[in-house]
Design a protein around this motif. Structure first.
Motif, PDB file in Angstrom:
ATOM      1  N   ASP A  59       0.777  -1.184   0.013  1.00 55.88           N
ATOM      2  CA  ASP A  59       0.348   0.107   0.001  1.00 55.88           C
ATOM      3  C   ASP A  59       0.808   1.262  -0.163  1.00 55.88           C
ATOM      4  O   ASP A  59       0.614   2.085  -0.757  1.00 55.88           O
ATOM      5  CB  ASP A  59      -0.911  -0.143   1.206  1.00 55.88           C
ATOM      6  N   ASN A  62       2.161   1.568  -3.549  1.00 53.32           N
ATOM      7  CA  ASN A  62       1.195   2.009  -4.495  1.00 53.32           C
ATOM      8  C   ASN A  62       1.029   3.707  -4.060  1.00 53.32           C
ATOM      9  O   ASN A  62       0.850   4.357  -5.163  1.00 53.32           O
ATOM     10  CB  ASN A  62       0.035   1.181  -3.977  1.00 53.32           C
ATOM     11  N   LYS A  63       0.928   3.908  -2.814  1.00 55.90           N
ATOM     12  CA  LYS A  63       0.691   5.443  -2.649  1.00 55.90           C
ATOM     13  C   LYS A  63       1.808   6.328  -3.180  1.00 55.90           C
ATOM     14  O   LYS A  63       1.624   7.400  -3.669  1.00 55.90           O
ATOM     15  CB  LYS A  63       0.396   5.634  -1.082  1.00 55.90           C
ATOM     16  N   THR A  64       3.065   5.711  -2.918  1.00 58.66           N
ATOM     17  CA  THR A  64       4.088   6.476  -3.459  1.00 58.66           C
ATOM     18  C   THR A  64       4.002   6.778  -5.048  1.00 58.66           C
ATOM     19  O   THR A  64       4.340   7.643  -5.462  1.00 58.66           O
ATOM     20  CB  THR A  64       5.397   5.987  -2.994  1.00 58.66           C
ATOM     21  N   LEU A  65       3.876   5.752  -5.568  1.00 57.30           N
ATOM     22  CA  LEU A  65       3.604   5.347  -7.216  1.00 57.30           C
ATOM     23  C   LEU A  65       2.539   6.389  -7.568  1.00 57.30           C
ATOM     24  O   LEU A  65       2.826   7.313  -8.645  1.00 57.30           O
ATOM     25  CB  LEU A  65       3.418   4.171  -7.220  1.00 57.30           C
ATOM     26  N   THR A  66       1.562   6.494  -6.771  1.00 59.76           N
ATOM     27  CA  THR A  66       0.415   7.545  -7.238  1.00 59.76           C
ATOM     28  C   THR A  66       0.911   8.882  -7.081  1.00 59.76           C
ATOM     29  O   THR A  66       0.506   9.701  -8.007  1.00 59.76           O
ATOM     30  CB  THR A  66      -0.833   7.038  -6.484  1.00 59.76           C
ATOM     31  N   GLU A  67       1.278   9.065  -5.771  1.00 61.16           N
ATOM     32  CA  GLU A  67       1.768  10.502  -5.624  1.00 61.16           C
ATOM     33  C   GLU A  67       2.722  11.086  -6.637  1.00 61.16           C
ATOM     34  O   GLU A  67       2.888  12.176  -6.991  1.00 61.16           O
ATOM     35  CB  GLU A  67       2.190  10.464  -4.206  1.00 61.16           C
ATOM     36  N   LYS A  69       3.450   9.787  -9.702  1.00 59.27           N
ATOM     37  CA  LYS A  69       2.642   9.802 -10.938  1.00 59.27           C
ATOM     38  C   LYS A  69       1.701  11.172 -11.088  1.00 59.27           C
ATOM     39  O   LYS A  69       2.171  11.927 -12.217  1.00 59.27           O
ATOM     40  CB  LYS A  69       1.765   8.590 -11.215  1.00 59.27           C
ATOM     41  N   GLU A  70       1.348  11.471 -10.219  1.00 63.87           N
ATOM     42  CA  GLU A  70       0.509  12.855 -10.105  1.00 63.87           C
ATOM     43  C   GLU A  70       1.322  13.834  -9.929  1.00 63.87           C
ATOM     44  O   GLU A  70       0.909  14.984 -10.690  1.00 63.87           O
ATOM     45  CB  GLU A  70      -0.528  12.815  -8.873  1.00 63.87           C
ATOM     46  N   GLU A  73       2.748  14.313 -13.638  1.00 64.40           N
ATOM     47  CA  GLU A  73       1.454  14.765 -14.389  1.00 64.40           C
ATOM     48  C   GLU A  73       1.414  16.298 -14.264  1.00 64.40           C
ATOM     49  O   GLU A  73       1.229  16.953 -15.339  1.00 64.40           O
ATOM     50  CB  GLU A  73       0.342  13.909 -13.990  1.00 64.40           C
ATOM     51  N   THR A 116      -3.415   6.381 -18.206  1.00 64.12           N
ATOM     52  CA  THR A 116      -4.283   6.586 -16.978  1.00 64.12           C
ATOM     53  C   THR A 116      -5.083   5.382 -16.460  1.00 64.12           C
ATOM     54  O   THR A 116      -5.589   5.328 -15.673  1.00 64.12           O
ATOM     55  CB  THR A 116      -5.343   7.770 -17.418  1.00 64.12           C
ATOM     56  N   ARG A 178      -8.743  15.445  -8.886  1.00 56.72           N
ATOM     57  CA  ARG A 178      -9.032  14.927 -10.210  1.00 56.72           C
ATOM     58  C   ARG A 178     -10.484  14.328 -10.439  1.00 56.72           C
ATOM     59  O   ARG A 178     -11.155  14.614 -11.480  1.00 56.72           O
ATOM     60  CB  ARG A 178      -8.225  13.781 -10.521  1.00 56.72           C
TER      61      ARG A 178
END
Length: 213
Positions: A59, A62-67, A69-70, A73, A116, A178
């Motif tokens: 988790d 995944n959180k680090t990856l999402t942050e 990625k955002e 972006e 996305t 988003r």
């Protein structure tokens, strides 16, 4: 044939000790069984802790990856926004050589956006990138022809709708929330289906400038 008989005291003694040994064996067996159960429970607890730790690590990753990625972006959106502003300005000034460079630069940086997970949204972005590259080629041809302005039909039907979609997509990427952002380009608003009312109005008002209001 000889028969041997034990004395009653000896027989009783052996019987008692046999019973005691049996009881001790039973106690040892029960204790061993209980120890085995305890060990199994401890093993399950350790396995559960290991699973929870693995899930927590996943988790966190995944959180680090999402942050990340955002953040990437938003970085791309900020840089692309500046390139888009420059592109609109040089198109207004009819500087087709620089317009070609900015169109290609903008296409290249937008092409680096991560997926996305939505085939429709990713397909729309690839379509925008393709259209920018086409305009890069168009601006290159206009450089040789020394064209003063974009043809009205090209301006109305392709250039202004492209600007609208690019601004909408960049606004979405820069939005802090988003899910609540407006102007999202989703599967219900494909690139090929552009609202003509807004584009037509912009084209009528700005047919000579090539910029959005």
């Amino acid at each position: 044939m000889y028969l041997f008989a034990l004395a009653p005291e000896t027989s009783d003694f052996l019987t008692v000790w046999g019973f005691i040994v049996g009881v001790v064996g039973l106690v040892v067996g029960v204790a061993g069984f209980w120890i085995a159960i305890v060990q199994i429970r401890e093993a399950r607890k350790e396995a559960r802790k290991g699973k929870e730790a693995a899930e927590a690590a996943r988790d966190a990753a995944n959180k680090t990856l999402t942050e990340s990625k955002e953040a990437f972006e938003r970085f791309v959106a900020a840089h692309a926004g500046r390139l888009l502003s420059e592109l609109q300005a040089v198109v207004t000034d009819s500087d087709w050589k620089l317009a070609e460079l900015r169109a290609r630069d903008l296409a290249e940086i937008l092409a680096t956006l991560p997926s996305t997970g939505s085939a429709a949204t990713d397909g729309n972005m690839m379509e925008l990138v393709s259209r920018l590259r086409e305009f890069g080629h168009t601006f290159s041809e206009m450089t040789g022809k020394k064209t003063a302005k974009l043809p009205p039909k090209l301006l109305r039907d392709k250039w202004i709708p492209l600007l609208l979609l690019l601004h909408a997509r960049l606004d979405q990427l820069r939005a802090p929330f988003r899910e609540m952002s407006h102007g999202q380009i989703g599967s219900d608003n494909p690139v090929a289906e552009i609202p003509r009312t807004r584009a037509g109005t912009a084209g009528a008002d700005e047919a000579q400038s090539g910029e959005l209001g």
